[in-house]
Design a protein around this motif. Structure first.
Motif, short mmCIF file in Angstrom:
data_model
loop_
_atom_site.label_atom_id
_atom_site.label_comp_id
_atom_site.label_asym_id
_atom_site.label_seq_id
_atom_site.Cartn_x
_atom_site.Cartn_y
_atom_site.Cartn_z
N GLU A 92 0.83 -1.21 0.00
CA GLU A 92 0.00 0.00 0.00
C GLU A 92 0.86 1.26 0.00
N ARG A 93 1.96 1.23 0.73
CA ARG A 93 2.84 2.40 0.77
C ARG A 93 3.42 2.69 -0.62
N LYS A 96 0.12 3.41 -3.15
CA LYS A 96 -0.86 4.45 -2.83
C LYS A 96 -0.25 5.74 -2.29
N GLN A 97 0.89 5.64 -1.59
CA GLN A 97 1.50 6.83 -1.01
C GLN A 97 2.47 7.45 -2.01
N ARG A 103 3.75 9.33 -7.72
CA ARG A 103 3.39 7.95 -7.37
C ARG A 103 4.16 6.93 -8.21
N PHE A 348 -2.91 3.92 7.58
CA PHE A 348 -2.98 4.78 6.39
C PHE A 348 -4.27 5.62 6.33
#
Length: 377
Positions: A92-93, A96-97, A103, A348
């Motif tokens: 996810e990091r 999505k981050q 990105r 998150f």
């Protein structure tokens, strides 16, 4: 002189002889009986002592085996839980981050890193266990690898369009395509409880996705068409379908070719690495990904840790299946998925509505019933 009588001459000779004859046998029989009794008692005592020692040794051995079994159970559970929990957070990091507002969306490169680390870990594990590695049978392994890498690429790419909890929950709905493909293609019959399990999962996923604002991407460059079609959910469905194909090919490989765990892990990821390398060079993604890493060097360590967590998790899964069976493994992975969603919400900030939490509960109740049904059968 008077001659001695006949009786007088015999008595002194007969009496000692008579006493000797009577006393001798009696004394011998008594000694033999007492000696035999002592020997028997000694043998009984030795036998009892031996049996007692044997029972003690067996009890100690059983106790040690039980402790080792319990220790291995705990290690396997926490190994799977921690490896894939970290794997999910890193996934996810990365996806999505943003990294300084930019990105990382090079998912072929992401999966290639994962497969590369898996190949290295499988090779090291095979060296340690003395297992022989091979890419045979070529056809089945190549086809299995294609479905395997397709499922991973689709699953990771879906994160560009949906939230991480949505992806995890969608991937938890694996019993749905398994049942549908089994009925339509395999002509299988399932008990009524199996259909109720699928109903729980379908309703849970529908509740979760209903008016799911978190599934819309925030990237303004993402085409509006993807919002309308739900491309993220479609990619999860593709991933689920390919997971079903992968599972069927794995069963066939084990049944007909007696392939071992590390050999399968090595061969499947090796072929996958070939596919991904060709795809990355054809699309030019490898150059774009390297350029991104040069601009943001910190992402390289996230990618490496992501690959290591995946490889370590796969090793623990193979060990769990070998020692405790696939049912125990499914319990571990189901538990992990629930806490991964919880971790995503807490770390998150992926907020879930009440109806989404109800959907999560329904899905995991269905998965729990599926595990129970597998245990009964």
């Amino acid at each position: 002189m008077d001659k001695p009588s006949h009786s007088t001459l015999k008595r002194p000779q007969e009496k000692p002889k008579h006493r000797q004859d009577k006393a001798g046998p009696k004394s011998g029989v008594g000694q033999d009986a007492r000696g035999s009794e002592k020997v028997t008692n000694a043998m009984d005592k030795a036998e009892y002592t031996g049996m007692e020692q044997g029972l003690d040794h067996h009890a100690i051995k059983h106790h040690k085996e039980k402790k080792v079994f319990g220790f291995a159970f705990v290690v396997c559970f926490w190994g799977i839980f921690c490896s894939y929990f970290v794997y999910g957070l890193l996934q996810e990091r990365i996806a999505k981050q943003g990294f300084n507002g930019e990105r990382f969306h090079y998912f072929l490169f992401l999966v290639a890193i994962q497969c590369f680390v898996d190949v290295i870990v499988a090779w090291l594990a095979a060296k340690y266990t003395g297992e022989q590695l091979s890419l045979k049978p070529y056809g089945v392994c190549a086809l299995l690898s294609f479905s395997y890498v397709g499922a991973m690429v689709a699953s990771n790419t879906s994160l560009a369009f949906i939230s991480y909890p949505t992806q995890v929950l969608g991937k938890s709905a694996k019993p749905i395509p398994v049942l549908l493909l089994g009925v339509l293609i395999g002509r299988k019959r399932y008990p009524l409880l199996k259909y109720m399990i699928v109903l729980f999962i379908v309703v849970g996923v529908a509740l979760f996705l209903y008016d799911d604002n978190t599934s819309l991407p925030t990237d303004e460059h993402t085409p509006r068409l993807f919002h309308v079609l739900g491309i993220g959910e479609l990619l999860v469905l593709v991933s689920l379908t390919l997971d079903g194909v992968t599972a069927a090919l794995q069963d066939r490989l084990k049944d007909h070719h007696s392939i071992r765990a590390m050999q399968m892990m090595f061969a499947v990821n090796f072929y996958a690495l070939i596919y991904l390398t060709i795809a990355m060079f054809c699309t030019g993604e490898v150059f774009l990904a390297v350029s991104f890493i040069q601009r943001h060097p910190e992402v390289f360590w996230d990618l490496l840790a992501f690959g290591c967590a995946s490889a370590l998790g796969q090793v623990f899964i193979f060990v769990t299946i070998a020692k405790f069976g696939p049912l125990t493994c499914s319990i571990f992975t189901t538990t992990r998925k629930f806490f991964t969603i919880l971790g995503s919400v807490l770390i998150f900030g992926n907020q879930l509505d009440i109806h989404q939490w109800m959907g999560v509960v329904l899905v995991f109740v269905g998965l729990g019933l599926d595990v129970f049904l597998g245990k009964v059968h």
